[in-house]
Write an enzyme that holds these catalytic residues in place. Sequence first.
Site, PDB file in Angstrom:
ATOM      1  CG  ASP A   1      -1.943  -1.129   1.172  1.00 24.42           C
ATOM      2  OD1 ASP A   1      -2.182  -1.654   0.059  1.00 24.42           O
ATOM      3  OD2 ASP A   1      -2.488  -1.486   2.229  1.00 24.42           O
ATOM      4  N   GLY A   2       2.036   1.178   0.586  1.00 21.31           N
ATOM      5  CA  GLY A   2       2.909   2.348   0.654  1.00 21.31           C
ATOM      6  C   GLY A   2       3.336   2.863  -0.707  1.00 21.31           C
TER       7      GLY A   2
ATOM      8  CG  ASN B   1      -4.042   5.992   3.723  1.00 21.12           C
ATOM      9  OD1 ASN B   1      -4.987   5.706   2.996  1.00 21.12           O
ATOM     10  ND2 ASN B   1      -3.188   5.089   4.156  1.00 21.12           N
TER      11      ASN B   1
ATOM     12  CG  ASP C   1      -1.771   9.565  23.273  1.00 24.60           C
ATOM     13  OD1 ASP C   1      -1.481  10.305  24.225  1.00 24.60           O
ATOM     14  OD2 ASP C   1      -1.624   8.329  23.301  1.00 24.60           O
TER      15      ASP C   1
END
Length: 430
Positions: free
Chosen positions: A175-176, A271, A301
Site C-alpha cells: 500500500d505504501g 490516507n 494523544d
Amino acid sequence: MDGGSEVQMEAPAFCCSTCEGAPTPGHRSAQRFKGRSLSTSSASAYSDHRRNQSLHGPSPVTTFGPKACMLQNPHTVMHIQDPASQRLTWNKSPKSVLVIKKIRDPSLLQPFKELCTFLTEVKNMIVYVEKKVLDDPAISGDEVFAAITKKFCTFREDLDDISNRVDFIICLGGDGTLLYASSLFQESVPPVMAFHLGSLGFLTPFKFDTYQSQVTQIIEGNAAIILRSRLQVRVLRENWEKKDTVDEKGIILTNKDVESNRKAMQYQVLNEVVVDRGPSSYLSNVDLFLDGHLITTVQGDGLIVSTPTGSTAYAVAAGASMIHPNVPAIMITPICPHSLSFRPIVVPAGVELKIKLSPDARNTAWVSFDGRKRQEICHGDSITITTSCFPVPSICFRDPVNDWFESLATCLHWNVRKKQNYLGSEDEEF
C-alpha cells in the site's frame, strides 16, 4: 496534456428505478480476471454478479407537503458521476508509464525487470523510473538488464516534474507504493494500477502472475476505476524572527521583533493527516474548527483526519468505522482521548477543517501526511484541511464494491468467526 493522453470516464445512460419508476438498465461490467477470490462462501455469486443499480442513493424529492419546497441554487457545487459507471478510456493510446518499485526489497527485482522488459520491448512504452531505483547495485550491476535501463527516463522526487509526461502508473509493492505515487502528483493524477507484492495489500488488488494480460487490458482501456478522494492540506506558519533593522538616521537597531511573511506549505494526502503530541509527555491540546466555528478541543494523544480510503488504515486502529471510498466524507478520529464520550465522527466532504494549538497548550504538536513530511506545529501555526479536487483514479481488479469487500475479508479478516453449530431436534428439548 503534452506528450501524453487525457483520461476520461465513460458515462453510459443511467436512470434511477426509484425515481423514474422503471428498471435501471445494466451497464458494461469489467472483464473478470482469474486471481484473488473472496474468502467467503459467496465468491462464485460475486464473480457472476453485475450491478444494475446506481451506487448513489435516489435523488431526493425537493417538495415537502402542499406548499413547501427547497430553494433552488443555480450554482452546482459538486457533481459526481455514478461510481458504478466509472470506467477508464483513452482519448489517445497511452505511450508512457511510470513504474514505482518498493525500495530495498530484493524480492521485487525479478518482477520489476520482467515488467519493464515487457513494457519497453513488447509494448514499446516510454518507461519512467525514479533515479534511486536504478542506483540499486542489483540493477545497475546487471549487464543483461543494462540494455533495457538505457531506454528509461529517470526523475528525482521533489526536483523533477513529471505530471504532464506520464499516462498511467504501475506500482510494485504494498500500500505504501500507492501512497508514494499519490505524493508525486500534487494536481491531476494518472490512473494507477497496483500489484500486490507487499505485506498487507489492501489497496493493491492485482496479482503479478498474469501481469501481461492485465497490463494489456489497461492499455486497451478496458477497466473499471474508483476515484479515491484526497485531502488538500495547507500548513500556515506564524513566523516571528529576530532581525537587525535600520532607523531613519541609519542607526542599527538589534533584536527587534518583526513579522516575516507567513510561510504556507500545501500537500495532497490520500490516507490521513495525523496530529499528535510528539515526544512530549503532556496531553496534546489542539482546537478543531469546522467552517470557522470551534467544534471541540482535543485533549489526548492526538487527532486523525482521514479520507474514506484512509478509514481502513490508522483510523480503524484507533476505533473508527470503515467507509467505502465512494462515500464523499471526511472522518475525524481522536487518538486515545482523555474523555469517555469522544467518539469518531464523519463530516461532509465539502467542509473546511482547521486545526490549531490551543492557547493554553503546554507543548507543541507534530503533524504528518500519509506518514511522511513530519513537522512540528507551534503556537500561531494552523492546518487547514479540505477535500481535494484531484482524486487518485485507482484501477479496479473487478469493480469498486467487490474489490473493497474482498480486501476487508482477505487483508483485515473482517467478521471472521467460527460458525455456530446447527441446533438439532434432540438439542431443542434441553
